[in-house]
Structure formats: C-alpha cells, structure tokens
Design a protein around this motif. Structure first.
Motif, PDB file in Angstrom:
ATOM      1  N   ASN A  39       0.825  -1.229  -0.037  1.00 35.03           N
ATOM      2  CA  ASN A  39       0.129  -0.084   0.048  1.00 35.03           C
ATOM      3  C   ASN A  39       0.991   1.144  -0.034  1.00 35.03           C
ATOM      4  O   ASN A  39       0.463   2.171   0.676  1.00 35.03           O
ATOM      5  N   GLN A  77      -4.966  -2.309   2.721  1.00 29.39           N
ATOM      6  CA  GLN A  77      -4.718  -1.452   3.808  1.00 29.39           C
ATOM      7  C   GLN A  77      -5.123  -0.133   3.342  1.00 29.39           C
ATOM      8  O   GLN A  77      -4.915   0.223   2.417  1.00 29.39           O
ATOM      9  N   TRP A  80      -5.386   2.917   8.269  1.00 26.40           N
ATOM     10  CA  TRP A  80      -5.140   1.824   9.024  1.00 26.40           C
ATOM     11  C   TRP A  80      -4.185   2.643  10.093  1.00 26.40           C
ATOM     12  O   TRP A  80      -3.208   3.288   9.614  1.00 26.40           O
ATOM     13  N   GLN A  82      -1.204   2.364  12.919  1.00 23.36           N
ATOM     14  CA  GLN A  82      -0.230   1.328  12.904  1.00 23.36           C
ATOM     15  C   GLN A  82      -0.349   0.068  13.771  1.00 23.36           C
ATOM     16  O   GLN A  82      -0.150  -1.072  13.395  1.00 23.36           O
ATOM     17  N   SER A  85      -2.705  -2.163  11.630  1.00 20.37           N
ATOM     18  CA  SER A  85      -1.855  -2.668  10.628  1.00 20.37           C
ATOM     19  C   SER A  85      -0.959  -3.878  10.957  1.00 20.37           C
ATOM     20  O   SER A  85      -0.845  -4.829  10.347  1.00 20.37           O
ATOM     21  N   TYR A  86      -0.370  -3.872  12.243  1.00 18.72           N
ATOM     22  CA  TYR A  86       0.161  -5.158  12.788  1.00 18.72           C
ATOM     23  C   TYR A  86      -0.612  -6.000  13.147  1.00 18.72           C
ATOM     24  O   TYR A  86      -0.283  -7.419  12.838  1.00 18.72           O
ATOM     25  N   GLU A  88      -3.138  -7.055  11.316  1.00 18.69           N
ATOM     26  CA  GLU A  88      -3.731  -7.663  10.015  1.00 18.69           C
ATOM     27  C   GLU A  88      -2.345  -8.262   9.484  1.00 18.69           C
ATOM     28  O   GLU A  88      -2.477  -9.336   8.792  1.00 18.69           O
ATOM     29  N   LEU A  94      -2.263  -8.748   5.304  1.00 17.62           N
ATOM     30  CA  LEU A  94      -1.018  -7.778   4.786  1.00 17.62           C
ATOM     31  C   LEU A  94       0.213  -8.546   4.584  1.00 17.62           C
ATOM     32  O   LEU A  94       0.526  -9.500   5.380  1.00 17.62           O
ATOM     33  N   MET A  97       4.258  -4.258   5.689  1.00 16.41           N
ATOM     34  CA  MET A  97       4.140  -2.848   5.881  1.00 16.41           C
ATOM     35  C   MET A  97       5.460  -2.101   6.350  1.00 16.41           C
ATOM     36  O   MET A  97       6.558  -2.874   6.252  1.00 16.41           O
TER      37      MET A  97
END
Length: 299
Positions: A39, A77, A80, A82, A85-86, A88, A94, A97
């Motif tokens: 992303n 993503q 989101w 952080q 994101s972690y 996911e 993901l 990232m």
C-alpha cells in the motif's frame, strides 16, 4: 536364428531412437511470479508509488535474477493505524508494511533490517503554529525542552521513547487530529522526522523549529508477514544487492536528499535522548546503512 534375433532387436532399437527423435523437447515451465501486496502509494486513488514503494520496486527488481518474476499489487490496507496494521500483518491479510522498529514489532512481523531512511526518522523537528515556533525556537537547555508540551501518535514507537525520556508528551490518535490541538494551544509542538516534517507543515500552514531538534537512534524497516518468509528472504537479498551497487544510495539521494538539505541538520543543536526500545539486532555497526549525519546518534 541368432541373426534373425539380432535383426529384430536392431529394428526395435531403430524404431525407439526414431520415436525419441520425433518427440519435441520438453518445454520449460515459467516460474509463477511472486505476488506482493502493498500500500505504498502517493495517493490511494492512483497507482503512483511513494518513496517506500519505489524502494520496494527497486529491491524486488534487484532480486529478480535469483528469485524470478514478481507482481506488485495494491493491498487492502487503507487509513489503518499502525497498531491495526500489525494485527492484520499477523493474520496474514497484509504481506508487508513499513514502520519504525521496536521489540514488540519485531515479534509481530519479520523485520527486513535495512533502514529505509538511514536513521533520519530519529531526528525529530518540532512543528507548530507561527507563534509557538517563534516562542520556542531559541530553546538552549534540556530543562527548557522538558517544559514544552509535545504530542505524538499513541501507537508510534516515538511516543514511548519520548515519554520514557521525561518529555511532556500528549497522546494523539493521528497526525491530522493534532492540527487543531496545535492551533488551540493544547499542545505546542509535534516533533516529526526530518524527512517528513516540512511537507506536512506546509500542508497545514504551520512552521517548523529551525535551531534545534530531538535526536535518538532508531530504524525504519519493511516488516513482512510471518506467513510470507520467502518474501522476507527475497527482500533481504534484493536490499543487499542495492546497497552493494549503490542503487539504493542513488534513490535515497534523489528522493530524500532535498529534505535533508532543507533541514540544515549541521546547524542545529541536538537534544539526544536514549531509545531503550531499539532491538539489539539493529545493525548499528554497518556504517553503509546509516546516514553520516546521524551515525553518531546510533552509538
């Protein structure tokens, strides 16, 4: 009788060889391209890569000779935090990232230990209103810095680093949410990395501190899902090749060099603080991975 048997055998042998010669040679099956969901775009509505996306494309290309073709695809993503994101990344939704590292993050994903910004995100320049910057630009002592009302996004490693150092740090939900708090005086400065602060300040008509900065050792990596170890291995190999042939240095100089020059780092007073959350595996001794201006901060 033996002659007849020999004749039959010879005939069979000739037919066998003739058949083999007539068969086409087997066709090599092309390797399936490696799919990389990411992303790293300037704008979510376009396909234009940002700097992180350009680094990703570079190291994938540098690894193509060994690992084969690849395809970069837009991931799911979008806006989101952080911490989300972690989560996911751990679930495998993901592929990778990017973020600043700490111990917890290196447990959540596979770190590719080549800092995308050569340590420069550890040099933080305060952003605030014109009035706040004018009042605080002349700070000379750590005691004065300790009185400044700072802000940091709550799930950035910077929040814990700066709080641990004894600075006054307000928890923020995002950079965007800090703008009104800066303008209302709830907080005075938002310290951001020297490679990001100037464009953000201009976007919101804010000013940046010109005479000092906060500095601590840190690293900003690609983190790969633990479900994609083959991708992490490939990125490490590609990054190593880009370091060796200086193509990463060239991309860094082109895209990040102007931001470094604008920061006038050499002329600033630096307030050094510790980073107790920097993992011991950080390759601090590899001088070629860090910017010369911040190498002393890493020791």
């Amino acid at each position: 009788m033996p002659n007849k048997a020999f004749s039959l055998l010879s005939t069979a042998t000739r037919l066998l060889f003739a058949g083999l010669l007539a068969c086409p040679a087997p066709v090599a099956i092309a390797a399936e391209p490696l799919i990389v969901r990411h992303n790293f775009f300037l704008d979510q509505n376009t396909g234009t890569l940002n700097y992180k996306g350009e680094v990703l494309a570079l190291i994938l290309e540098k690894s193509k000779g060994k690992y084969g073709p690849y395809v970069m695809k837009k991931g799911a993503q979008h806006d989101w935090s952080q911490s989300q994101s972690y989560k996911e990344l751990e679930r495998g939704k993901l592929d990778l990232m990017s973020s600043m590292t700490n111990y917890a993050r290196e447990q959540s994903g596979l770190p590719v230990r080549y800092c995308l910004y050569k340590g420069l995100l550890g040099v933080r320049i305060g952003m605030g209103t014109h009035a706040a910057v004018a009042a605080l630009d002349g700070i000379q002592t750590r005691e004065a810095l300790n009185q400044v009302k700072l802000g940091q996004v709550f799930d950035w490693p910077d929040y814990a680093i700066q709080t641990e150092a004894g600075l006054q740090v307000l928890r923020l939900t995002s950079v965007a949410s800090s703008i009104e708090q800066l303008r209302s005086g709830v907080l005075q400065l938002l310290p951001l990395g020297i490679v990001e602060v100037d464009p953000i300040a201009k976007q919101y008509d804010l000013k940046t501190i010109s005479k000092w900065a906060i500095a601590y050792p840190t690293a900003y990596y690609f983190f790969v899902s633990k479900k994609r170890p083959e991708l992490a291995q490939r990125l490490e190999y590609g990054f190593e090749q880009a370091i060796k042939d200086h193509s990463f240095d060239e991309l860094f100089a082109k895209r990040i060099g102007p931001l470094i020059a604008a920061a006038d780092l050499e002329k600033r007073k630096l307030f050094y603080i510790r980073n107790p959350y920097l993992p011991r595996a950080t390759p601090l001794t590899r001088k070629e991975l860090w910017h010369p201006l911040v190498s002393s901060i890493l020791q």
